[in-house]
Design a protein around this motif. Structure first.
Motif, short mmCIF file in Angstrom:
data_model
loop_
_atom_site.label_atom_id
_atom_site.label_comp_id
_atom_site.label_asym_id
_atom_site.label_seq_id
_atom_site.Cartn_x
_atom_site.Cartn_y
_atom_site.Cartn_z
N ILE A 109 38.73 32.12 39.75
CA ILE A 109 39.63 33.29 39.69
C ILE A 109 39.02 34.39 40.54
O ILE A 109 37.84 34.70 40.41
N VAL A 125 39.15 26.11 32.76
CA VAL A 125 40.45 25.43 32.87
C VAL A 125 41.16 25.80 34.16
O VAL A 125 41.67 24.95 34.89
N ASP A 126 41.19 27.10 34.49
CA ASP A 126 41.99 27.57 35.62
C ASP A 126 41.26 27.53 36.96
O ASP A 126 41.86 27.83 37.99
N HIS A 164 36.46 29.75 35.85
CA HIS A 164 37.17 29.52 34.59
C HIS A 164 37.18 28.02 34.28
O HIS A 164 37.51 27.22 35.15
N TYR A 191 45.07 37.79 32.58
CA TYR A 191 43.94 37.64 31.66
C TYR A 191 43.80 38.91 30.84
O TYR A 191 44.05 40.01 31.32
N SER A 246 50.61 31.23 44.38
CA SER A 246 50.64 30.88 42.96
C SER A 246 51.11 32.04 42.11
O SER A 246 50.89 33.19 42.44
N LYS A 249 50.56 34.48 39.27
CA LYS A 249 49.29 34.93 38.73
C LYS A 249 49.30 34.93 37.21
O LYS A 249 50.19 35.49 36.60
N LYS A 250 48.29 34.30 36.65
CA LYS A 250 48.13 34.34 35.20
C LYS A 250 47.49 35.68 34.85
O LYS A 250 46.68 36.21 35.59
#
Ligand code: C2E
Ligand code: CA
Ligand code: CA
Ligand code: CA
Length: 278
Positions: A71, A67-68, A65, A25, A20, A22-23
């Motif tokens: 994590i 929404v996500d 999280h 933060y 994936s 990576k978002k």
């Protein structure tokens, strides 16, 4: 069964990272998460190689999280360190871990509980006072609390952290040097800080039985720990071949997917039962 279901749900950290994007933060997200109680402790067993006894667990934090989803710490520990939130994070994780240790102790489950400590936590006496108070208040003996410090950060900082580690050791907390082989701590540091435990990094454990270079690192780490009287944990024990190498070479403790992935605390008693029957 429960164990199979648990294993199925578990994705090793690297696989997760590859799959994936990576978002990123930011500090504000994390500050809010800490306040809202979104950090959750998972626990991974450490077992004795010769007897199979479950001697302890390592606390591994996750961020649930809204929404996500889940994590992993590699995505937010460095954010916490950079934003000055690591003391707050460590206090939340440690308090939950000590409270959990107390519940297990009351249920006649004698387990050492390990917590990962950032070098940034060792800049002042705050952490030492906090951990001493928390354990005393809940009736957990310091020798049942293991503080894991990553080797790669040991060299970077100056004297203060080393002095605080020494003071923690004098209070009988167990000190563990984590990810051994990935940093470059000097022999003098290993001599001066009385570590109780050395964790051979997973990169030198999995497949060390068939790779000469890995095997040399693994053997050298084991020999050094032996010479210095430390207990040795091999991390990243992923299969039967890895486990057999530990048996042949007399490694003390094993941790990794072959034994169990990290799990929620309510699953531990049931897991221990199934592990004993195995
Ligand atoms: P670590 O302390 O070296 O923890 C071991 C990591 O390897 C964990 O990743 C664990 O889930 C993973 N692992 C377990 N078994 C296996 C296996 O068989 N194979 C492989 N490849 N990996 C395995 P996780 O939970 O994602 O944590 C990553 C790192 O984040 C930890 O590495 C630790 O340095 C840090 N960390 C975790 N929780 C905390 C915390 O509460 N505070 C701080 N400061 N750092 C934390
Ligand atoms: Ca660790
Ligand atoms: Ca490690
Ligand atoms: Ca690591």
């Amino acid at each position: 069964d429960a164990l199979a279901a648990l294993l199925e749900k578990w994705t090793p950290p690297q696989a997760e990272a590859k799959g994936s994007t990576k978002k990123v933060y930011v500090a504000d997200d994390l500050r809010a998460a800490i306040e809202k109680g979104e950090l959750v402790n998972y626990y991974q067993p450490k077992v004795a190689v010769t007897t199979g006894d479950v001697v302890g667990v390592e606390t591994l934090v996750r961020w649930r999280h809204p929404v996500d989803g889940i994590i992993f710490p590699d995505q937010f520990i460095s954010v916490a360190e950079a934003a000055g939130l690591i003391d707050a994070l460590t206090q939340v994780v440690l308090t939950a871990a000590i409270t959990q240790a107390k519940a297990w102790q009351d249920a006649q489950l004698a387990l050492r509980v390990a917590v990962n400590v950032s070098m940034d936590n060792l800049a002042s006496l705050n952490f030492l006072n906090f951990v001493a108070d928390a354990t005393a208040t809940l009736g957990i003996a310091p020798h049942n609390v293991v503080l894991e410090v990553t080797e790669s950060r040991l060299m970077q900082d100056t004297r203060a952290p080393l002095e605080i580690l020494t003071r923690l050791r004098l209070k009988r907390f167990r000190l563990s040097i984590d990810d051994f082989g990935t940093g470059h701590s000097s022999l003098a540091q290993l001599r001066d800080i009385p570590f109780d435990e050395l964790k051979i990094d997973q990169g030198f454990v999995h497949r060390a039985w068939k790779d000469e270079t890995l095997r040399a690192m693994y053997d050298a780490s084991l020999a050094l720990a032996r010479q210095l009287g430390m207990e040795v944990v091999a991390e990243g024990v992923e299969d039967r071949d890895d486990w057999d190498l530990l048996r042949r070479t007399g490694c003390d403790l094993a941790q990794g997917a072959f034994v169990s992935p990290p799990m929620l605390p309510e699953h531990l008693p049931g897991w221990i039962e199934s592990w004993r029957e195995r």
